[in-house]
Design a protein around this motif. Sequence first.
Motif, PDB file in Angstrom:
ATOM      1  N   ILE A 174      -2.035  31.677  27.727  1.00  0.00           N
ATOM      2  CA  ILE A 174      -1.424  32.999  27.628  1.00  0.00           C
ATOM      3  C   ILE A 174      -2.452  34.085  27.341  1.00  0.00           C
ATOM      4  O   ILE A 174      -2.175  35.254  27.517  1.00  0.00           O
ATOM      5  CB  ILE A 174      -0.331  33.046  26.538  1.00  0.00           C
ATOM      6  CG1 ILE A 174      -0.862  32.417  25.254  1.00  0.00           C
ATOM      7  CG2 ILE A 174       0.915  32.354  26.993  1.00  0.00           C
ATOM      8  CD1 ILE A 174       0.047  32.621  24.080  1.00  0.00           C
ATOM      9  N   GLY A 175      -3.622  33.728  26.854  1.00  0.00           N
ATOM     10  CA  GLY A 175      -4.694  34.714  26.744  1.00  0.00           C
ATOM     11  C   GLY A 175      -4.842  35.418  25.428  1.00  0.00           C
ATOM     12  O   GLY A 175      -5.757  36.216  25.269  1.00  0.00           O
ATOM     13  N   VAL A 176      -3.967  35.165  24.427  1.00  0.00           N
ATOM     14  CA  VAL A 176      -4.030  35.987  23.215  1.00  0.00           C
ATOM     15  C   VAL A 176      -5.320  35.797  22.432  1.00  0.00           C
ATOM     16  O   VAL A 176      -5.753  36.725  21.751  1.00  0.00           O
ATOM     17  CB  VAL A 176      -2.823  35.781  22.274  1.00  0.00           C
ATOM     18  CG1 VAL A 176      -1.646  36.540  22.763  1.00  0.00           C
ATOM     19  CG2 VAL A 176      -2.525  34.330  22.088  1.00  0.00           C
ATOM     20  N   PHE A 177      -5.933  34.609  22.494  1.00  0.00           N
ATOM     21  CA  PHE A 177      -7.186  34.443  21.764  1.00  0.00           C
ATOM     22  C   PHE A 177      -8.357  34.169  22.697  1.00  0.00           C
ATOM     23  O   PHE A 177      -9.442  33.845  22.246  1.00  0.00           O
ATOM     24  CB  PHE A 177      -7.081  33.299  20.749  1.00  0.00           C
ATOM     25  CG  PHE A 177      -6.002  33.500  19.733  1.00  0.00           C
ATOM     26  CD1 PHE A 177      -5.882  34.706  19.068  1.00  0.00           C
ATOM     27  CD2 PHE A 177      -5.097  32.494  19.448  1.00  0.00           C
ATOM     28  CE1 PHE A 177      -4.881  34.904  18.129  1.00  0.00           C
ATOM     29  CE2 PHE A 177      -4.099  32.682  18.511  1.00  0.00           C
ATOM     30  CZ  PHE A 177      -3.986  33.887  17.856  1.00  0.00           C
ATOM     31  N   PRO A 195     -11.165  35.260  25.033  1.00  0.00           N
ATOM     32  CA  PRO A 195     -11.914  36.487  25.373  1.00  0.00           C
ATOM     33  C   PRO A 195     -12.026  36.725  26.877  1.00  0.00           C
ATOM     34  O   PRO A 195     -12.103  37.874  27.304  1.00  0.00           O
ATOM     35  CB  PRO A 195     -13.285  36.266  24.744  1.00  0.00           C
ATOM     36  CG  PRO A 195     -13.352  34.841  24.358  1.00  0.00           C
ATOM     37  CD  PRO A 195     -11.966  34.331  24.230  1.00  0.00           C
ATOM     38  N   THR A 196     -11.991  35.665  27.690  1.00  0.00           N
ATOM     39  CA  THR A 196     -12.088  35.893  29.129  1.00  0.00           C
ATOM     40  C   THR A 196     -10.810  36.532  29.678  1.00  0.00           C
ATOM     41  O   THR A 196     -10.808  37.093  30.752  1.00  0.00           O
ATOM     42  CB  THR A 196     -12.348  34.580  29.882  1.00  0.00           C
ATOM     43  OG1 THR A 196     -11.268  33.686  29.610  1.00  0.00           O
ATOM     44  CG2 THR A 196     -13.655  33.949  29.452  1.00  0.00           C
ATOM     45  N   LEU A 197      -9.692  36.417  28.934  1.00  0.00           N
ATOM     46  CA  LEU A 197      -8.439  37.028  29.378  1.00  0.00           C
ATOM     47  C   LEU A 197      -8.096  38.259  28.546  1.00  0.00           C
ATOM     48  O   LEU A 197      -6.976  38.755  28.571  1.00  0.00           O
ATOM     49  CB  LEU A 197      -7.298  36.016  29.296  1.00  0.00           C
ATOM     50  CG  LEU A 197      -7.442  34.770  30.172  1.00  0.00           C
ATOM     51  CD1 LEU A 197      -6.258  33.835  29.969  1.00  0.00           C
ATOM     52  CD2 LEU A 197      -7.546  35.149  31.638  1.00  0.00           C
ATOM     53  N   GLY A 198      -9.042  38.744  27.757  1.00  0.00           N
ATOM     54  CA  GLY A 198      -8.788  39.955  26.995  1.00  0.00           C
ATOM     55  C   GLY A 198      -8.442  39.716  25.543  1.00  0.00           C
ATOM     56  O   GLY A 198      -8.325  40.649  24.767  1.00  0.00           O
ATOM     57  N   GLY A 199      -8.243  38.457  25.156  1.00  0.00           N
ATOM     58  CA  GLY A 199      -7.886  38.182  23.767  1.00  0.00           C
ATOM     59  C   GLY A 199      -9.082  38.312  22.845  1.00  0.00           C
ATOM     60  O   GLY A 199     -10.223  38.412  23.289  1.00  0.00           O
ATOM     61  N   ASP A 200      -8.800  38.331  21.553  1.00  0.00           N
ATOM     62  CA  ASP A 200      -9.864  38.506  20.584  1.00  0.00           C
ATOM     63  C   ASP A 200      -9.880  37.307  19.633  1.00  0.00           C
ATOM     64  O   ASP A 200      -8.956  37.132  18.836  1.00  0.00           O
ATOM     65  CB  ASP A 200      -9.627  39.802  19.792  1.00  0.00           C
ATOM     66  CG  ASP A 200     -10.716  40.018  18.755  1.00  0.00           C
ATOM     67  OD1 ASP A 200     -11.761  39.363  18.856  1.00  0.00           O
ATOM     68  OD2 ASP A 200     -10.502  40.838  17.840  1.00  0.00           O
ATOM     69  N   VAL A 253     -11.515  36.850  17.037  1.00  0.00           N
ATOM     70  CA  VAL A 253     -11.555  37.243  15.626  1.00  0.00           C
ATOM     71  C   VAL A 253     -10.139  37.453  15.086  1.00  0.00           C
ATOM     72  O   VAL A 253      -9.854  37.202  13.918  1.00  0.00           O
ATOM     73  CB  VAL A 253     -12.406  38.511  15.443  1.00  0.00           C
ATOM     74  CG1 VAL A 253     -12.404  38.960  13.998  1.00  0.00           C
ATOM     75  CG2 VAL A 253     -13.824  38.252  15.893  1.00  0.00           C
ATOM     76  N   LEU A 254      -9.223  37.858  15.988  1.00  0.00           N
ATOM     77  CA  LEU A 254      -7.834  38.012  15.554  1.00  0.00           C
ATOM     78  C   LEU A 254      -7.271  36.660  15.129  1.00  0.00           C
ATOM     79  O   LEU A 254      -6.483  36.574  14.185  1.00  0.00           O
ATOM     80  CB  LEU A 254      -7.000  38.620  16.678  1.00  0.00           C
ATOM     81  CG  LEU A 254      -5.560  38.961  16.295  1.00  0.00           C
ATOM     82  CD1 LEU A 254      -5.511  39.903  15.120  1.00  0.00           C
ATOM     83  CD2 LEU A 254      -4.826  39.568  17.474  1.00  0.00           C
TER      84      LEU A 254
END
Lengths: 206, 94, 537
Positions: free
Chosen positions: C235-238, C240-245, C247-248
Amino acid sequence: MEHVVQHSDPHYDPEASKLGMWLFIFTELLLFGGLFIVYSIYRFLNPEAFQMAAHELNITIGAINTIILLVSSMTIAMSTSSLQQKNKGLTVLLLEITIMLALIFLINKYFEWGVKFEHGIWPGSQHLINDMGQGEILFFGLYFVMTGLHALHIVIGMIIIIVALRRVQKGTTHADRPSLLENAGLYWHLVDLIWIFLFPLFYLIH
Amino acid sequence: MEKEKHHIVPYKIYFYILIALITFTFMSIGITKVNLHEYSVLGAMIFATLKSILVLTWFMHLKFDQPFLRFMVGFVFLVFLAVIFITFLDYYYR
Amino acid sequence: MQTVTQIPHDVSYLDYKGKYKGIFSWIFSTDHKRISLLYLYSMLTMFTVGVLLGLAMKLELIAPGKTIMDPQTYNAVFTVHGVIMIFMIVIPGLPAVFGNFMLPIMIGAKDVAFPKVNLLSWYFYVLGAILVISSVLFGNGTPDTGWTFYAPYSFKTGTNLLPAIFGAFILGFSSILTGLNFIVTIHRMRAPGMTWMKMPLFPWSLYGTAWIQLLATPVIGITLVLVALERIFGIGVFDPTLGGDPVLYQHLFWIYSHPAVYVMILPAMGAISEIIPTFSQKHIFGYRAIIASTLAIAFVGYFVWGHHMFTSGMSGTAQYTFSILTFLVAIPSAIKVFNWISTMHKASINPEIPFLWAVTFIFVFMIGGLSGLVLGALATDVYVHDTAFVVAHFHFIVFGGVGFSFFGAIHYWFPKMFGRMYDKVWAKVGWAFFTIGFLTLYSPMFYLGMLGMPRRYYDYLPEFHAANILSSLGSWVMTFGLLIVVINLFRSVKIGAIAEINPWNGKTLEWTVPSPPPVENFEEIPVYGEKDGPYEY
């Protein structure tokens, strides 16, 4: 002054079960709270992308679902009143309406998700990863997770309401022992409460 | 046990609350149609907060419950807001 | 049988014959005391596994290079050691065992508010434990992320992480249900006349703990769900290649896992606050201050999570905010230490074995706490971050704090729980070996960390050798002491001398019921008068 009463057998303390339910609701709020934190951070980092992606969502369906949930919240709240007025028939009827409304909500959700799938949008889909920006990927990732988890809570809530309905019909939940129904009501309002925040955060970004 | 006055809320009150909730819903849709730029989130969230207060006080009976329960609910929301605030100390200033 | 059976008051909970026989009389029992022992035995099983893994790591580190395992195995060993020790031992530790057993008795209740939920939470505990173990036994490789499951590695690793994550999720659920039960029990079931300000300190600490369990655990629950979804769907939330961070992820993880440290230490402090006045035969010094500090730790502890992330690239504002908040937590912790010491001041101390554990607790807790200030300060943390110093610090707090308190508590309440007294000489021998071993095991790590030895490596530079040998030796001495303690207690369950009702002359309510207590604890619910209090010596 505190007055505390020990119930030996049967251990029935409506205040205790209400407090227990509230504490459980707090954990549910914090469960969604974690997701709201994720949402707010990513919306802050990708404001334009979230706005663009939100255009995929249909405000009308979202608004209809909001109203459905609000009405169902009212009916289950009324059912606790009617139980206390010892109006069993009306209680059962109101609970049945609540369950029907919950079902309609889920059906709407099913079609709404279906439209997304037709457009090639689902978590990890090629269309999403290849043709959309990172902000959109995050928006839809969160959209599916948050509405999905909410839908799961609708299902759990329906099960609890069905159990309460059965107990009311059998007469084991009645005006003097209303805890199960009241707790089912509290849980259902929690589901409503979360939707109240999900709706503006996903549908109303312009 | 304290004489638990089980308050029976009349149906019409629930109905009025529902009307208020639906009105707020349409108002929140309306306010986001108006172009308020960054304040449109704020507008939508204000209405969502108003709605949730109505649900908490009337549908969830907080109005008729013991004060400590209201205190707990407020406390939980404040803790959550504080957590969001502190998390944003990182992202806002990064 | 639908008739309500009269529960006899002269039969102890250990001998009571209920509906079920044999093992079922335990695993279907909703008696808080039996559930407490279920927890005790299942935790002992998991603790054995955790200790063996720890020993294996120390053996690996006895010499540079490969000693007994390759790097990947070492990664797996410290991961499973961490998951078991954190989620199955120290977090449930005191609340699930002693909280379950003593809370209702200490507040004068017959059971917890929801006995069935209580049993359910034990089932969740077992289910979670089985899931975690299954991640070791099945699939392609044991998890190797560390107990923190840090993203993005946690969804990139090919090892069998999902069962471990779900196991941790379910263990969290077990923890939530225990906390929920305790809060309701304390609110609703205190004996008549026992106002909040007359409640003993152990229940108070459980109350603070329960709120953290309730409000922090769901956050890790959802975070682990997100990691699982990331692994399954991307889903991409974490990512980084899909925009997630990533550190979050760390934020969310520590929003739970830092307060979890207080879930571990608050009940430990609560048990110490019971032991110290009993063996000083004196009213606890600063009863209200201890309560206030308990609640302050629980509250402030919720907002300090970022001090685990000083080197992750947070903003400067966040860094110093977290640093300041972290220093704030030290204040209520120190208040407690001052109160314990003041309680002992000019008291006629009875240096029995629980008291020895309690005093050693204060000692190791202070070392752990003060080294925590080194880590809480931004400048020094950057220097020792991710070194053996951190490992030493949290073992002093988590194992030193919870471990010493746990053993103090079990020696304190053992006569009540089992109706037998253990061999006091062997108990002291075990304590001595354990303490010496503990200090030899973990103290060198402070030194190694200052020299710059990183944590979580199976290998190290030759100049770290001497201190590592010392540390490994310490692990054997400590385990030897542990064995003496456990064997002594186990033997005493069967053959110990019959214990009196009140062997230590304690004043809290659990010392008024028979040892072991009858099924519903009290024949008649005690009433607290105007002058009664938990520590009126």
